[in-house]
Design a protein around this motif. Structure first.
Motif, PDB file in Angstrom:
ATOM      1  N   GLY A 224      80.644 112.062  49.592  1.00 11.26           N
ATOM      2  CA  GLY A 224      81.765 112.164  48.661  1.00 11.26           C
ATOM      3  C   GLY A 224      82.555 113.424  48.945  1.00 11.26           C
ATOM      4  N   ALA A 225      83.720 113.541  48.328  1.00 16.03           N
ATOM      5  CA  ALA A 225      84.552 114.722  48.540  1.00 16.03           C
ATOM      6  C   ALA A 225      85.513 114.908  47.375  1.00 16.03           C
ATOM      7  N   LEU A 226      85.884 116.161  47.162  1.00 13.70           N
ATOM      8  CA  LEU A 226      86.947 116.537  46.240  1.00 13.70           C
ATOM      9  C   LEU A 226      87.951 117.385  46.999  1.00 13.70           C
ATOM     10  N   VAL A 227      89.234 117.102  46.805  1.00  8.41           N
ATOM     11  CA  VAL A 227      90.300 117.860  47.447  1.00  8.41           C
ATOM     12  C   VAL A 227      91.262 118.340  46.363  1.00  8.41           C
ATOM     13  N   THR A 228      91.726 119.575  46.491  1.00 14.60           N
ATOM     14  CA  THR A 228      92.665 120.128  45.522  1.00 14.60           C
ATOM     15  C   THR A 228      93.555 121.170  46.184  1.00 14.60           C
ATOM     16  N   ASP A 229      94.645 121.496  45.499  1.00 10.13           N
ATOM     17  CA  ASP A 229      95.513 122.598  45.917  1.00 10.13           C
ATOM     18  C   ASP A 229      95.280 123.829  45.063  1.00 10.13           C
ATOM     19  N   ASP A 230      94.386 123.734  44.101  1.00 12.53           N
ATOM     20  CA  ASP A 230      94.163 124.799  43.132  1.00 12.53           C
ATOM     21  C   ASP A 230      92.943 125.628  43.547  1.00 12.53           C
ATOM     22  N   PRO A 231      93.127 126.879  43.961  1.00 13.16           N
ATOM     23  CA  PRO A 231      91.986 127.680  44.415  1.00 13.16           C
ATOM     24  C   PRO A 231      90.971 127.949  43.313  1.00 13.16           C
ATOM     25  N   GLU A 232      91.402 128.027  42.065  1.00 11.45           N
ATOM     26  CA  GLU A 232      90.454 128.253  40.974  1.00 11.45           C
ATOM     27  C   GLU A 232      89.579 127.027  40.749  1.00 11.45           C
ATOM     28  N   LEU A 233      90.200 125.836  40.821  1.00  6.58           N
ATOM     29  CA  LEU A 233      89.408 124.609  40.721  1.00  6.58           C
ATOM     30  C   LEU A 233      88.421 124.513  41.876  1.00  6.58           C
ATOM     31  N   ASP A 234      88.907 124.815  43.077  1.00  8.57           N
ATOM     32  CA  ASP A 234      88.027 124.749  44.240  1.00  8.57           C
ATOM     33  C   ASP A 234      86.854 125.714  44.103  1.00  8.57           C
ATOM     34  N   GLU A 235      87.100 126.878  43.535  1.00 10.66           N
ATOM     35  CA  GLU A 235      86.017 127.839  43.327  1.00 10.66           C
ATOM     36  C   GLU A 235      84.971 127.266  42.373  1.00 10.66           C
ATOM     37  N   GLN A 236      85.425 126.587  41.322  1.00  6.41           N
ATOM     38  CA  GLN A 236      84.484 125.947  40.406  1.00  6.41           C
ATOM     39  C   GLN A 236      83.696 124.846  41.120  1.00  6.41           C
ATOM     40  N   PHE A 237      84.394 124.025  41.908  1.00  7.90           N
ATOM     41  CA  PHE A 237      83.710 122.959  42.640  1.00  7.90           C
ATOM     42  C   PHE A 237      82.669 123.549  43.592  1.00  7.90           C
ATOM     43  N   GLY A 238      83.032 124.648  44.260  1.00 11.92           N
ATOM     44  CA  GLY A 238      82.100 125.289  45.179  1.00 11.92           C
ATOM     45  C   GLY A 238      80.888 125.844  44.459  1.00 11.92           C
ATOM     46  N   PHE A 239      81.097 126.392  43.259  1.00 11.74           N
ATOM     47  CA  PHE A 239      79.980 126.919  42.476  1.00 11.74           C
ATOM     48  C   PHE A 239      78.984 125.808  42.149  1.00 11.74           C
ATOM     49  N   TYR A 240      79.495 124.666  41.669  1.00 10.95           N
ATOM     50  CA  TYR A 240      78.584 123.574  41.319  1.00 10.95           C
ATOM     51  C   TYR A 240      78.018 122.893  42.569  1.00 10.95           C
ATOM     52  N   GLN A 241      78.804 122.841  43.627  1.00 15.17           N
ATOM     53  CA  GLN A 241      78.304 122.295  44.890  1.00 15.17           C
ATOM     54  C   GLN A 241      77.055 123.058  45.330  1.00 15.17           C
ATOM     55  N   ASN A 242      77.111 124.382  45.242  1.00 12.26           N
ATOM     56  CA  ASN A 242      75.991 125.224  45.641  1.00 12.26           C
ATOM     57  C   ASN A 242      74.884 125.227  44.598  1.00 12.26           C
ATOM     58  N   SER A 243      75.249 125.302  43.330  1.00 14.34           N
ATOM     59  CA  SER A 243      74.251 125.441  42.272  1.00 14.34           C
ATOM     60  C   SER A 243      73.452 124.167  42.073  1.00 14.34           C
ATOM     61  N   VAL A 244      74.134 123.027  42.102  1.00 12.35           N
ATOM     62  CA  VAL A 244      73.448 121.748  41.894  1.00 12.35           C
ATOM     63  C   VAL A 244      72.818 121.258  43.190  1.00 12.35           C
ATOM     64  N   GLY A 245      73.476 121.508  44.307  1.00 11.17           N
ATOM     65  CA  GLY A 245      72.889 121.198  45.601  1.00 11.17           C
ATOM     66  C   GLY A 245      73.088 119.782  46.092  1.00 11.17           C
ATOM     67  N   ALA A 246      74.053 119.058  45.525  1.00 12.58           N
ATOM     68  CA  ALA A 246      74.297 117.682  45.970  1.00 12.58           C
ATOM     69  C   ALA A 246      75.218 117.686  47.184  1.00 12.58           C
ATOM     70  N   THR A 247      74.737 118.277  48.262  1.00 17.17           N
ATOM     71  CA  THR A 247      75.561 118.443  49.460  1.00 17.17           C
ATOM     72  C   THR A 247      75.103 117.501  50.572  1.00 17.17           C
ATOM     73  N   PRO A 248      76.033 117.081  51.433  1.00 16.74           N
ATOM     74  CA  PRO A 248      75.649 116.219  52.555  1.00 16.74           C
ATOM     75  C   PRO A 248      75.001 117.023  53.668  1.00 16.74           C
ATOM     76  N   GLY A 249      74.142 116.375  54.432  1.00 15.03           N
ATOM     77  CA  GLY A 249      73.559 117.018  55.596  1.00 15.03           C
ATOM     78  C   GLY A 249      74.543 117.054  56.752  1.00 15.03           C
ATOM     79  N   PRO A 250      74.260 117.844  57.776  1.00 15.71           N
ATOM     80  CA  PRO A 250      75.197 117.973  58.902  1.00 15.71           C
ATOM     81  C   PRO A 250      75.409 116.671  59.665  1.00 15.71           C
ATOM     82  N   PHE A 251      74.383 115.833  59.752  1.00 25.22           N
ATOM     83  CA  PHE A 251      74.558 114.565  60.466  1.00 25.22           C
ATOM     84  C   PHE A 251      75.514 113.656  59.715  1.00 25.22           C
TER      85      PHE A 251
END
Length: 400
Positions: A224-251
């Protein structure tokens, strides 16, 4: 109507380097490896990274937080959506979940009544217990959306084309309504892909994708992916991406990058096949309704012409048939594979009432137009005549 690369569309399709979409799909975010010259993005199968001194890394410290292969994918997706920031997730549902993570107890969400069943389930069966409220309305009716928005509405969630009735929502108008009420407008762009539609250009704040579908394109990856032009929104998405850990593997990231390279040529064929199939179905004696925005009879056709470059590879149609008969028709196909999901090179067929939208209560499902006779087809890139003959054979086997 086909995707247009003419000079008239160059402002929309060109990057600052004046490259068209097809070129960016192959090159954006992906330079040859500086050390080896490797053309394809390397699969960085690392969990952790050496640091020069404590707290002094070379841009990466731990792959949940960041991975070079994932970074290349995110840069590619941001570029294709004409956005400035992108975050990749382990599934489309993980990306939607991340948007909801940014809300607080007591907030309200207005969403389309015709949306993916998994999204509906996440909203109602997971997040309602955390004191978020959800209103489901016909988002093609702008007055209904305006009436549904409350003082505590923080998010307007839109699909277009919708799943599975392929309704077309006016992104620019809906984004304006959201912003007038101090709410964000998020658009699930999975069915259209950035090749056909770019919601950020039309005023949306967030674009969501299931990378599993057309962007991956080969039914071999979940993402999945989220795209935005808002750096503050992206910062929030990055925080939850890291904190929750629902990230894709490199493959998985590597596979999606392989998919985006061929997205334009695949989508052209998906659209061509779907358009021919929809025209044929519209004149079929056993078909009572065809849902495809490329048909002039579609109520959202004019909006689709305005905000899309072509009409996509999804076709839904309704038969005068019972739930059992419709199930039998789906099971009778041979070129179409009976399966959930969509967007792969192979054609898939399914019955929403019993499959992708079964999580929606029957009364609510029927009220939104999801009948027992509804079939959803993800039209692949096989030869059109084989697809048409396969559907005709299945219909004949059950109804005649």
């Amino acid at each position: 109507m086909t995707h247009d690369d003419s000079d008239a569309d160059s402002d929309r399709d060109a990057s600052p380097a004046n490259e068209r979409f097809e070129t960016r799909a192959i090159h954006a975010g992906q330079d040859p490896d500086p050390e080896t010259g490797a053309l394809m993005t390397p699969i960085h199968a690392n969990s952790t990274y050496a640091q020069d001194r404590p707290g002094e890394d070379r841009g990466y410290e731990y792959s949940r937080t960041g991975n070079p292969t994932r970074s290349d994918l995110e840069a590619n997706l941001a570029d294709l959506e004409n956005g400035s920031h992108a975050r990749a997730f382990s599934s489309g549902m993980a990306s939607i979940n991340t948007v909801l993570n940014t809300l607080e107890a007591g907030d309200d969400v207005v969403a389309g009544s015709d949306i993916y069943g998994g999204t509906h389930r996440l909203f109602t069966q997971v997040y309602e217990q955390f004191d978020l409220s959800f209103s489901f309305v016909d988002t093609t009716d702008l007055s209904a959306v305006e009436e549904a928005i409350q003082d505590d509405t923080e998010l307007l969630w839109v699909e277009t084309p919708t799943n599975p009735l392929l309704q077309i929502n006016d992104i620019a108008a809906l984004a304006e309504i959201a912003h007038e009420n101090d709410a964000l407008c998020a658009v699930d762009n999975t069915f259209a892909t950035p090749y056909l539609q770019r919601p950020l250009d039309l005023g949306a704040d967030i674009v969501s994708h299931s990378l599993t579908k057309y962007l991956g394109g080969h039914s071999d990856v979940i993402g999945g992916a989220l795209v935005t032009d808002d750096p503050e929104l992206d910062e929030q998405f990055g925080f939850y991406q890291n904190s929750v850990g629902a990230t894709p593997g490199p493959f998985e990231c590597f596979l999606v990058l392989r998919g985006t390279k061929t997205l334009p040529v695949r989508m052209d064929r998906h659209c061509e096949n779907a358009r021919q199939l929809a025209v044929w179905l519209e004149d079929h004696p056993d078909v009572s309704e065809v849902y495809y925005p490329g048909l002039e009879s579609h109520p959202g056709h004019d909006i689709a012409v305005r905000q899309m470059d072509d009409f996509g590879g999804m076709v839904s149609f309704e038969l005068d048939a019972t739930l059992e008969e419709t199930s039998d028709i789906c099971a009778e196909t041979e070129v179409f594979t009976l399966a959930e999901s969509l967007g792969g090179v192979e054609s898939l067929i399914e019955q929403p009432a019993a499959m992708t939208h079964a999580a929606i209560p029957q009364e609510e499902r029927e009220a939104s137009g999801l009948s027992d006779g509804l079939i959803r087809a993800s039209v692949g890139i096989e030869h059109y005549e084989d697809l048409r003959a396969d559907l005709q054979s299945a219909i004949d086997a059950v109804l005649h």
